[in-house]
Design a protein around this motif. Structure first.
Motif, short mmCIF file in Angstrom:
data_model
loop_
_atom_site.label_atom_id
_atom_site.label_comp_id
_atom_site.label_asym_id
_atom_site.label_seq_id
_atom_site.Cartn_x
_atom_site.Cartn_y
_atom_site.Cartn_z
N SER A 197 10.62 -88.29 -42.63
CA SER A 197 10.06 -86.95 -42.45
C SER A 197 9.87 -86.24 -43.78
CB SER A 197 10.96 -86.11 -41.53
OG SER A 197 12.22 -85.88 -42.11
N SER A 198 10.78 -86.46 -44.73
CA SER A 198 10.62 -85.85 -46.05
C SER A 198 9.41 -86.41 -46.77
CB SER A 198 11.89 -86.07 -46.88
OG SER A 198 13.00 -85.42 -46.30
N LEU A 199 9.22 -87.72 -46.70
CA LEU A 199 8.03 -88.33 -47.30
C LEU A 199 6.76 -87.79 -46.66
CD1 LEU A 199 9.06 -92.09 -47.56
CD2 LEU A 199 8.61 -90.57 -49.47
N LEU A 200 6.76 -87.72 -45.32
CA LEU A 200 5.57 -87.27 -44.59
C LEU A 200 5.20 -85.83 -44.93
CD1 LEU A 200 6.30 -88.85 -41.09
CD2 LEU A 200 4.57 -89.57 -42.74
N LYS A 201 6.21 -84.98 -45.10
CA LYS A 201 5.92 -83.60 -45.47
C LYS A 201 5.22 -83.55 -46.83
CE LYS A 201 9.78 -81.50 -42.94
NZ LYS A 201 11.12 -80.87 -43.07
N GLY A 202 5.66 -84.38 -47.76
CA GLY A 202 5.02 -84.43 -49.06
C GLY A 202 3.59 -84.92 -49.00
N VAL B 283 23.16 -89.51 -54.60
CA VAL B 283 22.06 -89.66 -55.55
C VAL B 283 20.79 -89.18 -54.86
CG1 VAL B 283 20.75 -91.25 -57.00
CG2 VAL B 283 23.16 -91.70 -56.54
N GLU B 284 20.09 -88.27 -55.47
CA GLU B 284 18.88 -87.74 -54.86
C GLU B 284 17.66 -88.58 -55.20
OE1 GLU B 284 16.73 -83.44 -54.45
OE2 GLU B 284 17.02 -84.20 -56.49
N GLN B 285 16.98 -89.05 -54.16
CA GLN B 285 15.60 -89.49 -54.29
C GLN B 285 14.72 -88.29 -53.96
OE1 GLN B 285 14.07 -93.47 -53.19
NE2 GLN B 285 15.71 -93.46 -51.68
N PRO B 286 13.79 -87.89 -54.81
CA PRO B 286 12.95 -86.73 -54.50
C PRO B 286 11.86 -87.11 -53.50
CG PRO B 286 12.29 -87.64 -56.61
CD PRO B 286 13.48 -88.46 -56.14
N LEU B 287 12.25 -87.28 -52.23
CA LEU B 287 11.35 -87.87 -51.24
C LEU B 287 10.10 -87.03 -50.99
CD1 LEU B 287 14.06 -89.12 -48.73
CD2 LEU B 287 12.71 -90.50 -50.32
N PHE B 288 10.25 -85.71 -50.92
CA PHE B 288 9.08 -84.85 -50.74
C PHE B 288 8.10 -85.05 -51.89
CE2 PHE B 288 6.72 -80.97 -51.58
CZ PHE B 288 6.17 -80.67 -50.34
N GLN B 289 8.62 -85.08 -53.11
CA GLN B 289 7.75 -85.25 -54.27
C GLN B 289 7.14 -86.65 -54.30
OE1 GLN B 289 6.57 -83.07 -56.41
NE2 GLN B 289 7.67 -81.46 -55.33
N ILE B 290 7.90 -87.65 -53.88
CA ILE B 290 7.34 -89.01 -53.82
C ILE B 290 6.14 -89.02 -52.87
CG2 ILE B 290 7.78 -91.35 -52.95
CD1 ILE B 290 10.61 -91.10 -54.08
N GLY B 291 6.30 -88.38 -51.69
CA GLY B 291 5.19 -88.30 -50.75
C GLY B 291 4.02 -87.51 -51.30
#
Length: 336
Positions: free
Chosen positions: A76-81, A291-299
């Motif tokens: 969902s974080s990736l999709l939002k990005g 450890v944070e993966q910046p999933l929104f930013q990746i998307g």
């Protein structure tokens, strides 16, 4: 009744072809004509048909994205990005839930071909040869999110998994922990599994700490149940462990649950660090250091990258995003 392109042409006293050229930013009309047509479009509240426009300019301004689990916090974080990037650039997104199924993935690729999407995003799993061959036949660009291909040269956006776990293990060591175990995903996974294992082992070696194979236990996946089941196994194999690095937040929260069931206090008796920084990390008790993966930013970056390729704006290659340690309350500082 909604206005049609014929209504616009009649009211503006121009041909349908002229209206179409103006809508698609093609030449062949005066500025005065363009202004008159745009005014009529506004007055009639005309909404151009995206499919019809796509037949003219060969573009539908639509992206397809294939995700293994559309409802997970990770996806969902990736999709939002992705959606944010697409909306900003005037594109729409079709989301396909593959459920890690090869059959479903191939079926959805055929659906996306019929929908005439301009490009594809593929996330969180290995790009199989069959998928790659089908996408090549579709003749559209592809960008990988939170994964990459070791076989094909395909643009991707992800973190450096090896370096991220290296920093996580080094963080634990900096807090005074010398007896550290790891709950890992599948070691046969060359994209996310083995690199995270390699980072953990390298951190121990670089800090002159001993390592043996018993310090790592392996799950088939990165799920809550894996962490819950594997923590007791890890503790049985290693007496005196003070800290555990879990290869995902779901695994880490599973380990928290197992620790609670065993009467272990986190972080007093055992420290745990996760990987991803999903919403569940803030919700756990105690809140999870991770450890944070910046999933929104990746998307968002991946979606923008795909649109750049579609629009021919630049040559695009893989991109590694930064990661960071998010400190909360599951790691005890033994160095004090």
């Amino acid at each position: 009744m909604n206005a049609t392109i014929k209504d616009v042409a009649r009211a503006a006293n121009v041909s349908i072809a002229t209206v179409s050229r103006i809508l698609n930013n093609q030449p062949g009309y005066s500025l005065k004509t363009k202004q008159r047509v745009l005014k009529v479009i506004k007055d009639l509240n005309y909404q151009p048909n995206a499919v019809a426009r796509g037949l003219i300019n060969k573009k539908t301004r639509t992206l397809g994205i294939l995700v293994p689990n559309v409802s997970s916090m990770f996806s969902s974080s990736l999709l939002k990005g992705v959606e944010d990037a697409a909306y900003t650039r005037g594109y729409s997104v079709i989301i396909c839930h593959t459920a890690n199924s090869g059959v479903r993935t191939m079926d959805y690729l055929h659906v996306l071909k019929e929908k005439r999407v301009d490009g594809l995003l593929f996330t969180s799993e290995v790009l199989r040869d069959a998928y790659y061959d089908e996408i090549r036949r579709m003749g559209i660009p592809l960008v990988l999110l939170a994964t990459q291909s070791l076989k094909y040269s395909i643009p991707y956006v992800k973190v450096d998994d090896r370096m991220a776990t290296y920093h996580a293990a080094s963080y634990l060591i900096g807090k005074g922990h010398t007896r550290i175990g790891m709950i890992s995903g599948n070691k046969e996974d060359r994209i996310a599994g083995q690199p995270r294992i390699d980072g953990f082992i390298q951190a121990l070696k670089d800090h002159n700490l001993p390592f043996n194979e018993n310090q790592i236990v392996y799950g088939p996946n990165f799920y809550f149940d894996d962490g819950q089941r594997l923590l007791p196994e890890l503790l049985r194999k290693n007496s005196g462990l003070t800290a555990v690095l879990a290869a995902s937040d779901f695994m880490a929260v599973g380990a928290l649950s197992a620790a609670y069931s065993s009467g272990l206090r986190v972080p007093d008796d055992l420290s745990i660090i996760g990987y991803d920084n999903l919403e569940i990390a803030k919700m756990s008790i105690p809140p999870l250091t991770t450890v944070e993966q910046p999933l929104f930013q990746i998307g968002r970056v991946g979606g923008g990258m795909l649109i750049d390729i579609i629009e021919g704006k630049e040559h695009v290659e893989g991109r590694i995003m930064g990661h960071q340690i998010i400190e909360r309350q599951t790691v005890r500082d033994l160095a004090k």
